[in-house]
Write an enzyme that holds these catalytic residues in place. Sequence first.
Site, PDB file in Angstrom:
ATOM      1  N   ARG A  40      -8.805   1.170  -0.348  1.00  0.00           N
ATOM      2  CA  ARG A  40      -9.661   1.892   0.596  1.00  0.00           C
ATOM      3  C   ARG A  40     -10.746   2.643  -0.155  1.00  0.00           C
ATOM      4  O   ARG A  40     -10.584   2.999  -1.327  1.00  0.00           O
ATOM      5  CB  ARG A  40      -8.826   2.881   1.425  1.00  0.00           C
ATOM      6  CG  ARG A  40      -7.853   2.207   2.378  1.00  0.00           C
ATOM      7  CD  ARG A  40      -7.186   3.238   3.253  1.00  0.00           C
ATOM      8  NE  ARG A  40      -8.099   3.766   4.227  1.00  0.00           N
ATOM      9  CZ  ARG A  40      -8.142   3.395   5.516  1.00  0.00           C
ATOM     10  NH1 ARG A  40      -7.289   2.512   5.974  1.00  0.00           N
ATOM     11  NH2 ARG A  40      -9.011   3.915   6.338  1.00  0.00           N
TER      12      ARG A  40
ATOM     13  N   HIS B 296       3.982  -1.405   6.319  1.00  0.00           N
ATOM     14  CA  HIS B 296       4.569  -0.092   6.578  1.00  0.00           C
ATOM     15  C   HIS B 296       6.044  -0.172   6.952  1.00  0.00           C
ATOM     16  O   HIS B 296       6.879   0.550   6.414  1.00  0.00           O
ATOM     17  CB  HIS B 296       3.750   0.621   7.670  1.00  0.00           C
ATOM     18  CG  HIS B 296       4.178   2.016   7.910  1.00  0.00           C
ATOM     19  ND1 HIS B 296       5.095   2.358   8.884  1.00  0.00           N
ATOM     20  CD2 HIS B 296       3.852   3.169   7.288  1.00  0.00           C
ATOM     21  CE1 HIS B 296       5.294   3.657   8.852  1.00  0.00           C
ATOM     22  NE2 HIS B 296       4.553   4.175   7.895  1.00  0.00           N
TER      23      HIS B 296
ATOM     24  N   GLU C 117      -7.406  -6.646   0.647  1.00  0.00           N
ATOM     25  CA  GLU C 117      -8.010  -6.128   1.882  1.00  0.00           C
ATOM     26  C   GLU C 117      -9.138  -5.189   1.508  1.00  0.00           C
ATOM     27  O   GLU C 117      -8.953  -4.300   0.681  1.00  0.00           O
ATOM     28  CB  GLU C 117      -6.977  -5.345   2.675  1.00  0.00           C
ATOM     29  CG  GLU C 117      -6.192  -6.185   3.627  1.00  0.00           C
ATOM     30  CD  GLU C 117      -5.257  -5.318   4.436  1.00  0.00           C
ATOM     31  OE1 GLU C 117      -5.593  -4.149   4.725  1.00  0.00           O
ATOM     32  OE2 GLU C 117      -4.176  -5.808   4.759  1.00  0.00           O
TER      33      GLU C 117
ATOM     34  N   ASP D 262       0.818  -1.230   0.000  1.00  0.00           N
ATOM     35  CA  ASP D 262       0.000   0.000   0.000  1.00  0.00           C
ATOM     36  C   ASP D 262       0.844   1.269   0.000  1.00  0.00           C
ATOM     37  O   ASP D 262       0.526   2.244  -0.675  1.00  0.00           O
ATOM     38  CB  ASP D 262      -0.877   0.062   1.261  1.00  0.00           C
ATOM     39  CG  ASP D 262      -1.989  -0.966   1.254  1.00  0.00           C
ATOM     40  OD1 ASP D 262      -2.192  -1.631   0.228  1.00  0.00           O
ATOM     41  OD2 ASP D 262      -2.640  -1.113   2.307  1.00  0.00           O
TER      42      ASP D 262
ATOM     43  N   HIS E 178      -4.326   5.233  -1.265  1.00  0.00           N
ATOM     44  CA  HIS E 178      -3.082   4.628  -1.774  1.00  0.00           C
ATOM     45  C   HIS E 178      -3.378   3.746  -2.986  1.00  0.00           C
ATOM     46  O   HIS E 178      -3.223   4.183  -4.120  1.00  0.00           O
ATOM     47  CB  HIS E 178      -2.236   3.963  -0.678  1.00  0.00           C
ATOM     48  CG  HIS E 178      -2.974   3.232   0.409  1.00  0.00           C
ATOM     49  ND1 HIS E 178      -3.839   2.204   0.149  1.00  0.00           N
ATOM     50  CD2 HIS E 178      -2.932   3.381   1.758  1.00  0.00           C
ATOM     51  CE1 HIS E 178      -4.310   1.741   1.300  1.00  0.00           C
ATOM     52  NE2 HIS E 178      -3.791   2.440   2.299  1.00  0.00           N
TER      53      HIS E 178
ATOM     54  N   HIS F  10      -4.659  -3.041   0.038  1.00  0.00           N
ATOM     55  CA  HIS F  10      -5.934  -2.574   0.606  1.00  0.00           C
ATOM     56  C   HIS F  10      -6.493  -1.463  -0.274  1.00  0.00           C
ATOM     57  O   HIS F  10      -5.910  -0.377  -0.349  1.00  0.00           O
ATOM     58  CB  HIS F  10      -5.668  -2.054   2.031  1.00  0.00           C
ATOM     59  CG  HIS F  10      -6.890  -1.607   2.772  1.00  0.00           C
ATOM     60  ND1 HIS F  10      -6.827  -1.139   4.062  1.00  0.00           N
ATOM     61  CD2 HIS F  10      -8.202  -1.563   2.428  1.00  0.00           C
ATOM     62  CE1 HIS F  10      -8.048  -0.821   4.475  1.00  0.00           C
ATOM     63  NE2 HIS F  10      -8.901  -1.056   3.492  1.00  0.00           N
TER      64      HIS F  10
ATOM     65  N   THR G  67      -4.722   4.530   9.604  1.00  0.00           N
ATOM     66  CA  THR G  67      -4.564   3.134   9.203  1.00  0.00           C
ATOM     67  C   THR G  67      -5.685   2.355   9.868  1.00  0.00           C
ATOM     68  O   THR G  67      -6.512   2.945  10.561  1.00  0.00           O
ATOM     69  CB  THR G  67      -3.159   2.609   9.604  1.00  0.00           C
ATOM     70  OG1 THR G  67      -3.026   1.247   9.162  1.00  0.00           O
ATOM     71  CG2 THR G  67      -2.933   2.672  11.106  1.00  0.00           C
TER      72      THR G  67
ATOM     73  N   ARG H 129       2.707  12.593  -5.229  1.00  0.00           N
ATOM     74  CA  ARG H 129       3.045  13.448  -6.368  1.00  0.00           C
ATOM     75  C   ARG H 129       2.120  13.251  -7.563  1.00  0.00           C
ATOM     76  O   ARG H 129       2.308  13.879  -8.602  1.00  0.00           O
ATOM     77  CB  ARG H 129       4.487  13.145  -6.827  1.00  0.00           C
ATOM     78  CG  ARG H 129       5.550  13.743  -5.943  1.00  0.00           C
ATOM     79  CD  ARG H 129       5.645  15.245  -6.194  1.00  0.00           C
ATOM     80  NE  ARG H 129       6.483  15.891  -5.217  1.00  0.00           N
ATOM     81  CZ  ARG H 129       7.774  16.177  -5.401  1.00  0.00           C
ATOM     82  NH1 ARG H 129       8.376  15.856  -6.516  1.00  0.00           N
ATOM     83  NH2 ARG H 129       8.449  16.784  -4.451  1.00  0.00           N
TER      84      ARG H 129
ATOM     85  N   GLY I  82       1.554  -3.336  12.161  1.00  0.00           N
ATOM     86  CA  GLY I  82       2.577  -2.677  12.969  1.00  0.00           C
ATOM     87  C   GLY I  82       3.813  -3.513  13.244  1.00  0.00           C
ATOM     88  O   GLY I  82       4.636  -3.120  14.077  1.00  0.00           O
TER      89      GLY I  82
HETATM   90  N1  PXP Z   1      -3.080  -6.679   7.974  1.00  0.00           N
HETATM   91  C1  PXP Z   1      -4.171  -5.877   7.839  1.00  0.00           C
HETATM   92  C2  PXP Z   1      -5.517  -6.513   7.882  1.00  0.00           C
HETATM   93  C3  PXP Z   1      -4.028  -4.488   7.642  1.00  0.00           C
HETATM   94  O1  PXP Z   1      -5.112  -3.711   7.528  1.00  0.00           O
HETATM   95  C4  PXP Z   1      -2.733  -3.949   7.550  1.00  0.00           C
HETATM   96  C5  PXP Z   1      -2.566  -2.489   7.264  1.00  0.00           C
HETATM   97  O2  PXP Z   1      -3.114  -2.170   6.039  1.00  0.00           O
HETATM   98  C6  PXP Z   1      -1.638  -4.816   7.668  1.00  0.00           C
HETATM   99  C7  PXP Z   1      -1.852  -6.179   7.901  1.00  0.00           C
HETATM  100  C8  PXP Z   1      -0.235  -4.322   7.565  1.00  0.00           C
HETATM  101  O3  PXP Z   1       0.032  -3.435   8.591  1.00  0.00           O
HETATM  102  P1  PXP Z   1       1.387  -2.612   8.571  1.00  0.00           P
HETATM  103  O4  PXP Z   1       1.371  -1.785   7.322  1.00  0.00           O
HETATM  104  O5  PXP Z   1       1.324  -1.814   9.813  1.00  0.00           O
HETATM  105  O6  PXP Z   1       2.512  -3.618   8.553  1.00  0.00           O
END
Ligand code: PXP
Length: 251
Positions: free
Chosen positions: A50, A222, A75, A14, A55, A48, A105, A23, A200
């Site tokens: 959204r 992330h 997602e 993402d 993104h 994901h 997030t 940009r 996370g």
């Molecule tokens: N799993 C799910 C269901 C999520 O929504 C996310 C964030 O989009 C992640 C995993 C990954 O999280 P992170 O980007 O914090 O590693």
Amino acid sequence: MTRTTAPRLGVNIDHVATIRNARGGFAPDPVRAAKLAEQAGADGITAHLREDRRHIRDDDITQLKAALSVPLNFEMAATDEMQAIALRNAPHAACIVPEKREERTTEGGLGVLQDEARLAEFIAPLREAGSRVSMFIEADPAQIEACARIGAPVIELHTGTFAEAHLSGDMARRASEYERLREATRIATEMGIEVHAGHGLDFDTARLISVIPDIVELNIGHFLIGEAVYIGLESAIVKMRAAINEGRTGV
Ligand code: PXP
């Protein structure tokens, strides 16, 4: 049965799209990042879409589906729009997440218990279309039981609170969150539900989560994209894979 094979690594791309969108235009390309992740040993790619398209965009999903050799984990929020897109693209997996426009997030897990009948109806066509449906939930036995009742074959446990406790150095909280995740994994596995985890995670927390027997997949985004700034995406993924293997096998 306790698994000795390491959890699969799903790489969430993402935030490559977040940088692109800062940009406008086409670079960096999340599809190129996904291919690179695949070459570096990712077992799957997560994206994901959204509601606000902050993104990933619709055409990213189409292109990812066409370009990838590894499974795509889509997602999505439980909305009619996302269901139609999922049914059109028939991703390998569909992970249902809560979504609020104002959040940075995905904060917290899905309230499956609070919306059981609607979610049962919502996931049925996705399952019929062949997508492996997972529900992104907190490590809460009541939510796991609701997931079992609606026939979800997979859950993904939200590791955000655990990861936060680790980063803040609150070891008592980290230990209690870890125990909650471990117990939830045990309960779900006993019910025949496959358990994934994510949110996370960094090298340290991914290693710790991989110690929990029966966690089958981790989805990480992330941190890996951030780490790629320093050491490159490929090296970040190779290091993550090593951390996960170490957690599961002790070497
Ligand atoms: N799993 C799910 C269901 C999520 O929504 C996310 C964030 O989009 C992640 C995993 C990954 O999280 P992170 O980007 O914090 O590693």
